[in-house]
Design a protein around this motif. Structure first.
Motif, PDB file in Angstrom:
ATOM      1  N   THR A  38       0.855  -1.191   0.000  1.00 28.32           N
ATOM      2  CA  THR A  38       0.000   0.000   0.000  1.00 28.32           C
ATOM      3  C   THR A  38       0.887   1.234   0.000  1.00 28.32           C
ATOM      4  OG1 THR A  38      -0.099   0.066   2.431  1.00 28.32           O
ATOM      5  CG2 THR A  38      -1.865  -1.119   1.277  1.00 28.32           C
ATOM      6  N   THR A  39       0.339   2.306  -0.558  1.00 28.65           N
ATOM      7  CA  THR A  39       0.999   3.614  -0.493  1.00 28.65           C
ATOM      8  C   THR A  39      -0.003   4.580   0.137  1.00 28.65           C
ATOM      9  OG1 THR A  39       2.273   3.158  -2.496  1.00 28.65           O
ATOM     10  CG2 THR A  39       2.129   5.451  -1.778  1.00 28.65           C
ATOM     11  N   ASP A  40       0.347   5.129   1.292  1.00 27.26           N
ATOM     12  CA  ASP A  40      -0.538   6.042   2.010  1.00 27.26           C
ATOM     13  C   ASP A  40      -0.044   7.473   1.857  1.00 27.26           C
ATOM     14  OD1 ASP A  40      -2.136   3.956   2.940  1.00 27.26           O
ATOM     15  OD2 ASP A  40      -0.799   3.586   4.638  1.00 27.26           O
ATOM     16  N   TYR A  41      -0.979   8.395   1.772  1.00 28.09           N
ATOM     17  CA  TYR A  41      -0.670   9.816   1.591  1.00 28.09           C
ATOM     18  C   TYR A  41      -1.240  10.615   2.774  1.00 28.09           C
ATOM     19  CZ  TYR A  41       0.248   8.824  -3.377  1.00 28.09           C
ATOM     20  OH  TYR A  41       0.733   8.349  -4.563  1.00 28.09           O
ATOM     21  N   TRP A  42      -0.402  11.515   3.294  1.00 30.79           N
ATOM     22  CA  TRP A  42      -0.874  12.514   4.256  1.00 30.79           C
ATOM     23  C   TRP A  42      -0.559  13.887   3.667  1.00 30.79           C
ATOM     24  CZ3 TRP A  42       0.885   7.867   5.907  1.00 30.79           C
ATOM     25  CH2 TRP A  42       0.137   7.188   6.892  1.00 30.79           C
TER      26      TRP A  42
ATOM     27  N   THR B  12      -7.889   7.164  -0.715  1.00 34.32           N
ATOM     28  CA  THR B  12      -7.417   6.498  -1.937  1.00 34.32           C
ATOM     29  C   THR B  12      -6.254   7.281  -2.538  1.00 34.32           C
ATOM     30  OG1 THR B  12      -8.891   7.722  -3.425  1.00 34.32           O
ATOM     31  CG2 THR B  12      -9.760   5.697  -2.425  1.00 34.32           C
ATOM     32  N   GLN B  13      -5.444   6.544  -3.301  1.00 36.13           N
ATOM     33  CA  GLN B  13      -4.326   7.195  -3.983  1.00 36.13           C
ATOM     34  C   GLN B  13      -4.831   8.192  -5.021  1.00 36.13           C
ATOM     35  OE1 GLN B  13      -1.140   4.759  -5.466  1.00 36.13           O
ATOM     36  NE2 GLN B  13      -1.466   3.173  -3.916  1.00 36.13           N
TER      37      GLN B  13
ATOM     38  N   LYS C 172      -4.877  13.669  -6.913  1.00 39.40           N
ATOM     39  CA  LYS C 172      -5.630  14.812  -7.426  1.00 39.40           C
ATOM     40  C   LYS C 172      -5.403  16.043  -6.561  1.00 39.40           C
ATOM     41  CE  LYS C 172     -10.304  16.122  -8.848  1.00 39.40           C
ATOM     42  NZ  LYS C 172     -11.719  15.679  -8.954  1.00 39.40           N
ATOM     43  N   ALA C 173      -5.428  15.851  -5.247  1.00 40.26           N
ATOM     44  CA  ALA C 173      -5.201  16.974  -4.332  1.00 40.26           C
ATOM     45  C   ALA C 173      -3.776  17.500  -4.454  1.00 40.26           C
ATOM     46  CB  ALA C 173      -5.487  16.535  -2.896  1.00 40.26           C
TER      47      ALA C 173
END
Length: 679
Positions: free
Chosen positions: A104-108, A116-117, A122-123
């Motif tokens: 998994t690749t998590d974004y903060w 979701t990725q 998009k953000a």
């Protein structure tokens, strides 16, 4: 946007590293100590890719440990970003053994974890200012603004060409024709090949080669015919006089054989001579009639071939239109289905926001009694101001949450309306294609029928070509000559040939006449071949005129391409200036035609980007990115590239950009580990 700080954990050979970056940040140190891996971590956090455009995530992990957790955190001047890539093996039910490796690749972003990725990316693009919608969907605008190598050699030529055309505007074919009215001569030809100079030139050169080959074959035939030599005039005159003399001698001897001048023999001989002359004249007329007959048939065959060729071209053009319409019908359905699915997902999210709004709006502030501080003597609430402050803070938080949910709902509504507009456009495109498709198919059948009819008619006409066709008159004369000859021979045979020596003399004279007859026959063959050679020379002249037309078309096609490229270059210069030239067309020596390409030169030279030096590529790439930013009105992003030691110190400091530069430099003299320095 500037990158102020980076924190890296477990990225390849970097266990942990933290750096405070400046406007010119250079990671210096020996090889294999982590310089490149440091900027790779930053590049991956912003683009999801490595510098070469690959996505080998497994190589991120230190020592390729499967379940290691890789973390990169970026602190920018406008937002914060943290990405974590990790793997694990879930336990299988029953046995409890580890299952297949999962990742998994998590974004903060700004401390908020995204579900979701897709939403996170998009953000992120919006924060980077590269969320602009481009028709060239494969073109990575983020990489173009941070990677000096991307525009020059990081994306394929079709993607780059589409992007360049999109930002500078396309050059219409009418603009090209208006620039040189002489090109109107090839308008129909270019239209037939969808205004593709390569295809049109290929067709014209095929026609040139075919006509040249035909001319060469005809010239060889003429050369062969003209090589036939006439007999010497003196020899011809001698043969004619000798035959006349022999005929007289034979006639006298025949009289001697008969013993008297036989009137019947003389009459039969005169009749035979007269018929023989008429037969020769009739054969000459037959030959002229055959030549005229064949000429008319060949002219009609040529006309039918042109009709067949034109009908075939029209059918091929319509087939391409039919395929385009069918693809539009099928493709638009697929796109509409995909957009409908997106709308359903957005509607679901919108309903979630609405439910979330109602839930939050319905919440009321409840003050726990335990928070009150009441005076035991008078019952007065001692911390009334604090409690009011708590309540105000709670209500402010509630209103902030409601405003945030409303903004999200409006954004989702706008996205849904835009998608529905796209569906309507796709449906209209499908309807237009479905309406035009039956007519196109009908026209294809009509043109194919015309081509087949022309081909069949030409085939029937070829069967009518003939080398020699004798007329009824010639056949009748031939039979009459044979009958006269038989009659004459019978009269001669009936003569009493009692004089053996006279007969022997006649035979000797006949034998002597053979050589003279051969001379006359050779002269007749020469006359016939020269007539045929003259007729073929006329045909060659017509073919040469056709060849000139095709060669002129070839020149005009090259002129069309030259003008179109010139108009493109002027538009390119309006965006990228005159320091960089874009090559859009390249001649293919093997195929003998023009191929579409797209690559820039290095600054102030004609050298292709990929053949430039390291410093030329870096400086050119930054120049191109600056031009794109200026034309599209985009903000600065950090330039990230490896091995800035390809640039000297003065060149690095003089790079014409206000954007941040993050790079590496090999230096095992001054540093024994990776060290952040400033240019």
């Amino acid at each position: 946007m500037n990158l102020n700080r980076v924190v890296i954990d477990n990225f390849r050979n970097i266990a942990h590293a933290e750096y405070d970056l400046t406007s010119r940040s250079i990671f210096a140190g020996p090889n294999r100590k982590g310089k490149t891996n440091t900027i790779l971590a930053i590049y991956w956090a912003l683009t999801d890719l490595l510098l070469d455009g690959s996505s080998d995530y497994q190589s991120f992990k230190p020592s390729y440990i499967e379940e290691a957790e890789v973390s990169v955190e970026l602190v920018c001047d406008t937002f914060t970003l943290k990405k974590v890539y990790k793997g694990w093996r879930p336990r299988q039910q029953g046995s409890g053994d580890p299952g297949d490796l999962q990742h998994t690749t998590d974004y903060w972003i700004e401390g908020t974890k995204y579900k979701t990725q897709g939403e996170a990316k998009k953000a992120l693009l919006k924060l980077l200012g590269t969320d602009r919608q481009l028709e060239t969907s494969k073109f990575d605008l983020t990489r173009a603004l941070i990677d000096p190598y991307y525009i020059g050699q990081g994306c394929d030529y079709k993607t780059l060409r589409s992007f360049i055309v999109e930002i500078i505007g396309d050059v219409s074919n009418e603009d090209v024709f208006a620039a040189d009215p002489a090109l109107l001569m090839i308008r129909d030809l270019m239209s037939r090949y969808q205004y593709d100079p390569g295809l049109a030139q290929k067709f014209v050169k095929q026609q040139v080669a075919a006509v040249k080959k035909d001319i060469e074959a005809s010239e060889q035939q003429v050369k062969g015919l003209e090589s036939v030599q006439d007999v010497d005039p003196a020899l011809l005159k001698e043969a004619q006089e000798a035959l006349n003399q022999i005929d007289k001698q034979v006639a006298g001897l025949q009289v001697q054989l008969s013993g008297r001048d036989n009137p019947r023999i003389n009459e039969a001989k005169l009749q035979l001579s007269d018929l023989t002359l008429k037969l020769a004249e009739s054969r000459t007329k037959d030959m002229e009639a055959v030549q005229e007959h064949n000429r008319q048939i060949e002219a009609e065959i040529n006309r039918l071939q042109k009709v067949q060729q034109d009908a075939t071209w029209q059918a091929q053009d319509l087939i391409r239109r039919r395929i385009s319409a069918e693809n539009a019908i099928l493709g638009n359905d697929q796109k509409s289905a995909s957009i409908e699915q997106q709308i359903a997902e957005l509607e679901a999210r919108r309903q979630e926001r609405l439910q979330e709004y109602h839930t939050r709006n319905a919440e009321e502030y409840t003050q726990p009694e335990s928070q009150k501080e009441v005076c035991p003597n008078c019952g007065h609430v001692l911390n009334q101001d604090a409690l009011e402050s708590y309540r105000s803070q709670w209500e402010a938080n509630k209103q902030r949450d409601l405003d945030y949910i409303v903004r999200q709902g409006k954004q989702l509504k706008n996205d849904i309306e835009n998608l529905r507009f796209k569906i309507e456009e796709l449906r209209k495109g499908k309807v237009d294609a479905e309406e035009s498709l039956p007519l196109i198919k009908q026209q294809i059948r009509e043109f194919e029928k015309d081509a087949q009819q022309a081909q069949d008619s030409a085939g029937q006409l070829r069967k009518q070509l003939s080398e020699v066709v004798e007329s009824d008159q010639t056949i009748a004369l031939r039979e009459a000559v044979k009958a006269a000859q038989d009659s004459y021979d019978n009269l001669i045979k009936n003569q009493q040939a009692s004089m053996a020596d006279v007969q022997a003399e006649i035979q000797r004279l006949d034998a002597d006449s053979v050589q003279y007859h051969n001379v006359l026959n050779d002269h007749g063959a020469y006359v016939a071949t020269q007539k045929k050679a003259a007729a073929m020379c006329i045909q060659i002249k017509a073919k040469e005129d056709t060849l000139i037309d095709f060669e002129q078309q070839s020149i005009l096609i090259d002129r069309f391409l030259e003008i179109k490229l010139g108009l493109f270059q002027r538009r390119i210069s309006s965006v990228f200036g005159d320091r960089v030239q874009f090559t859009l067309i390249k001649y293919n020596l093997k195929k003998g035609s023009w191929d579409e390409v797209c690559y820039p030169s290095v600054l102030d030279k004609n050298t292709p980007f990929e053949d430039g030096s390291g410093s030329e590529k870096i400086l050119t790439g930054i120049y191109l990115a600056e031009c794109v930013k200026r034309h599209l009105g985009l903000g600065d992003l950090p330039y990230i590239f490896d091995e800035c030691d390809k640039l000297d110190t003065a060149s690095l400091a003089a790079i014409p950009t206000q954007a941040q530069i993050i790079t590496t430099k090999v230096d095992d003299v001054n540093y024994n580990k990776v060290t952040l320095i400033t240019a």
